[in-house]
Write an enzyme that holds these catalytic residues in place. Structure first.
Site, PDB file in Angstrom:
ATOM      1  N   ILE A  31      38.621  39.113  45.261  1.00 14.53           N
ATOM      2  CA  ILE A  31      37.193  39.066  45.566  1.00 14.53           C
ATOM      3  C   ILE A  31      36.872  37.827  46.394  1.00 14.53           C
ATOM      4  O   ILE A  31      37.331  36.727  46.081  1.00 14.53           O
ATOM      5  CB  ILE A  31      36.372  39.038  44.256  1.00 14.53           C
ATOM      6  CG1 ILE A  31      36.679  40.280  43.422  1.00 14.53           C
ATOM      7  CG2 ILE A  31      34.878  38.955  44.555  1.00 14.53           C
ATOM      8  CD1 ILE A  31      36.140  40.199  42.006  1.00 14.53           C
ATOM      9  N   CYS A  32      36.088  38.018  47.433  1.00 12.29           N
ATOM     10  CA  CYS A  32      35.633  36.902  48.261  1.00 12.29           C
ATOM     11  C   CYS A  32      34.149  36.676  47.997  1.00 12.29           C
ATOM     12  O   CYS A  32      33.310  37.525  48.302  1.00 12.29           O
ATOM     13  CB  CYS A  32      35.864  37.213  49.741  1.00 12.29           C
ATOM     14  SG  CYS A  32      35.272  35.902  50.857  1.00 12.29           S
ATOM     15  N   VAL A  33      33.836  35.525  47.419  1.00 22.26           N
ATOM     16  CA  VAL A  33      32.443  35.164  47.163  1.00 22.26           C
ATOM     17  C   VAL A  33      32.346  33.639  47.223  1.00 22.26           C
ATOM     18  O   VAL A  33      33.267  32.930  46.814  1.00 22.26           O
ATOM     19  CB  VAL A  33      31.976  35.709  45.792  1.00 22.26           C
ATOM     20  CG1 VAL A  33      32.788  35.107  44.648  1.00 22.26           C
ATOM     21  CG2 VAL A  33      30.491  35.477  45.581  1.00 22.26           C
ATOM     22  N   ASN A  85      33.593  42.975  50.229  1.00 20.61           N
ATOM     23  CA  ASN A  85      34.088  41.669  49.794  1.00 20.61           C
ATOM     24  C   ASN A  85      35.267  41.758  48.832  1.00 20.61           C
ATOM     25  O   ASN A  85      35.558  40.796  48.121  1.00 20.61           O
ATOM     26  CB  ASN A  85      32.947  40.880  49.154  1.00 20.61           C
ATOM     27  CG  ASN A  85      31.739  40.789  50.054  1.00 20.61           C
ATOM     28  OD1 ASN A  85      30.673  41.306  49.735  1.00 20.61           O
ATOM     29  ND2 ASN A  85      31.891  40.154  51.217  1.00 20.61           N
TER      30      ASN A  85
END
Length: 248
Positions: free
Chosen positions: A147-149, A140
């Protein structure tokens, strides 16, 4: 005003302008040197210099929001969540950085990862962007550290604070989400060959994050000669690990 007075006034104005220009030059030069030192380090991700250098929004945020950020950062510095240490920039309260310790039982254990939150001018109506500044192998985390969240995407709410975001990033080190992978190689390895994924992530941690942690703790170590010997030994081990990493 006679000619002599006009000449004297012009001389004073020119002197003031010259002094101001010198101050601006040396300030910019020192800022450039600091950035160059930080971002030519092999332990920082490419592209993070732009993220660091273009996200000051003090002039765009309301005094109320700035006071809120200052209060929360102060609270976090005096009562830090376990494994998270914020670093306050008094010159720019929107420069939010923290060191997150790699959780035990994960490939990131023993590492110290620097992260940055980039607040936009619409914050907190819109979520900040989050970046790892320390190199990391994670599904991620993109090549530039972004950051991918979901917390910073569709699940964002204006009342979620900085503490919640940092805790979410730490949880991401425990439970990566291969379904929303920005690093496709890491996501595929996580799903299909976990042992290989774990080995790669652990090696990246040992090379980049543990070196950063050693630098943070250098002031607490023993005599200088002993520290130099330890550093040489660690440098040799890191070079060997880098060679092994290229073979994977």
């Amino acid at each position: 005003m006679n000619f002599a007075m006009k000449r004297q006034l012009r001389s004073k104005i020119a002197s003031l302008l010259y002094s101001s220009a010198r101050v601006l030059y040396f300030s910019a030069n020192n800022h450039y040197k600091a950035l160059s030192y930080a971002f030519t380090s092999p332990h920082f991700l490419p592209g993070t210099a732009e993220a660091m250098n273009s996200t000051s929004n003090v002039e765009n945020l309301s005094p109320q929001i700035i006071r809120q950020i200052v209060k929360e950062m102060h609270d976090l510095s005096t009562n830090s969540p376990e494994g998270i240490k914020v670093q306050i920039n008094e010159a720019d309260v929107t420069d939010i950085q923290a060191i997150i310790e790699g959780p035990a039982g994960t490939p990131y254990a023993g590492g110290a990862f620097r992260v940055k939150l980039a607040l936009g001018k619409e914050f907190p109506s819109t979520p900040p962007k989050a970046f790892f500044l320390t190199k990391i192998f994670h599904p991620n985390v993109a090549a530039n550290g972004e950051i991918c969240v979901n917390t910073l995407k569709r699940d964002w709410q204006p009342d979620l604070g900085i503490k919640h975001i940092l805790l979410t990033i730490k949880c991401l080190l425990i439970c990566p989400n291969a379904e929303s992978a920005l690093n496709e190689e890491a996501g595929k390895m996580l799903l299909e060959r976990y042992d290989d994924y774990s080995q790669r992530a652990k090696m990246m941690t040992e090379i980049h994050a543990q070196t950063a942690k050693t630098g943070l703790q250098s002031d607490e170590e023993g005599p200088l000669s002993k520290k130099k010997a330890q550093d040489k030994k660690k440098e040799k081990l890191i070079k060997e690990k880098k060679r092994n990493l290229k073979r994977l």
